[in-house]
Design an enzyme around this catalytic site. Structure first.
Site: not given
Length: 345
Positions: A174, A199
């Site tokens: 992420y 992400k």
């Protein structure tokens, strides 16, 4: 890109999930140990974990078509569920609470959709959470940004290598805040056998396009911007159509209507939802630090969902912001002909 058979099976499920629905990041239910008015105290005094309420809330979120009262559309089923992440106040959970949340999510999901648990902090603490999630039955892990300090690209790679060495579960990196990968680094982390996706929370489409072009075939990407629907069309233009939805945590009917319109290229519906619901919601969200979670939880409470207050350092909205949120929520629900109250068993 070649994964082990076990990892490849999870990757296929995640790829199908990203194509079939929004990615849901559920709230974590806490008891109200504040002023007793059902929304906690203004100082963020959420109490202990309320696991029974969490199960009831999550069941409603993952079982569309069973809990809507009156006419109108049923709630949209998510493609995958990400417990104990940012929206779920991972940063406020101790290890026992984290285990309980992930176990409950795996139990409620019951194999119907992938469960991707959040982990974070430095690699040593992240591994403690990773092992708990693995024992609890999670399918994969979302590696949230490390704590406090900036780090060079070699350090970002090292963090993921350390975590990957300590768990068999697939990892989704992420990037947001102090974590931002270069294209060269993306290629390096993609070589780690269990790192399967990214992400993105930066919304830098120039950088993101470079990353998608550098990635090996089959590497997963999804839009993780706050209120990701705002930029969903833009992300799709660089090959990243999948996205997380904080709105799904309190209004899966609205999230589902947007997802359906996006996939159908229904520009009129998208424009209406963005103009009349999403933009006003984001403008309110941006007024106060932490409202990306606090407003979502407040909106869920307005719909009768048993999520309780936020925990410090977050604070719940004051009366004026809560009234404005209520008006925005009612407008959004009216657009998709959904009732205000969601019935939770």
């Amino acid at each position: 890109m070649r994964y082990s058979a076990e990892i490849e099976s999870v990757v296929r499920r995640l790829r199908d999930a990203m194509a079939g629905g929004v990615l849901s990041f559920p709230l974590t239910s806490f008891r109200d140990d504040g002023d007793g008015n059902g929304r906690g105290g203004s100082d963020g005094d959420g109490g202990g974990l309320d696991l029974e309420s969490y199960r009831a809330y999550l069941t409603a979120q993952l079982a569309p078509g069973t809990d809507s009262a009156g006419p109108g559309p049923h709630a949209a089923a998510p493609g995958a569920v990400f417990p104990a992440c940012g929206t779920g106040e991972f940063f406020s959970l101790d290890e026992d609470e984290y285990r309980a949340v992930v176990e409950a999510t795996v139990d409620v999901a019951d194999g119907r959709l992938p469960v991707v648990a959040g982990i974070g902090y430095g690699w040593a603490q992240a591994l403690r959470f990773a092992r708990i999630a693995e024992e609890a039955g999670a399918d994969a892990l979302l590696v949230m940004p490390h704590y406090l300090v900036g780090a060079p690209q070699d350090g970002l790679v090292g963090q993921l290598r350390r975590i990957a060495a300590g768990t068999r579960l697939p990892l989704i990196a992420y990037q947001r805040g102090q974590v931002a990968f270069t294209a060269h680094t993306l290629r390096r982390i993609a070589e780690i056998p269990t790192v399967v996706g990214l992400k993105d929370g930066h919304s830098d489409l120039d950088r993101l396009q470079r990353l998608t072009l550098a990635a090996p075939e089959g590497f997963l990407f999804f839009n993780g911007a706050s209120t990701a629907e705002i930029q969903a069309r833009a992300y799709a233009t660089v090959g990243v159509p999948a996205y997380s939805s904080a709105v799904h945590a309190f209004a899966p009917e609205i999230a589902g209507a947007f997802f359906t319109a996006l996939r159908a290229h229904d520009e009129a519906t998208l424009t209406t939802l963005l103009r009349d619901f999403y933009i006003p919601f984001v403008e309110l969200r941006d007024r106060v630090p932490g409202y990306a979670v606090s407003l979502v939880k407040a909106a869920a409470r307005l719909r009768g969902l048993p999520v309780g207050p936020v925990r410090a350092p977050l604070t719940d909205p004051g009366a004026a912001d809560l009234a404005e949120l209520e008006a925005i929520l009612d407008t959004g629900l009216a657009l998709v002909r959904a009732p205000r109250r969601r019935v939770v068993a």
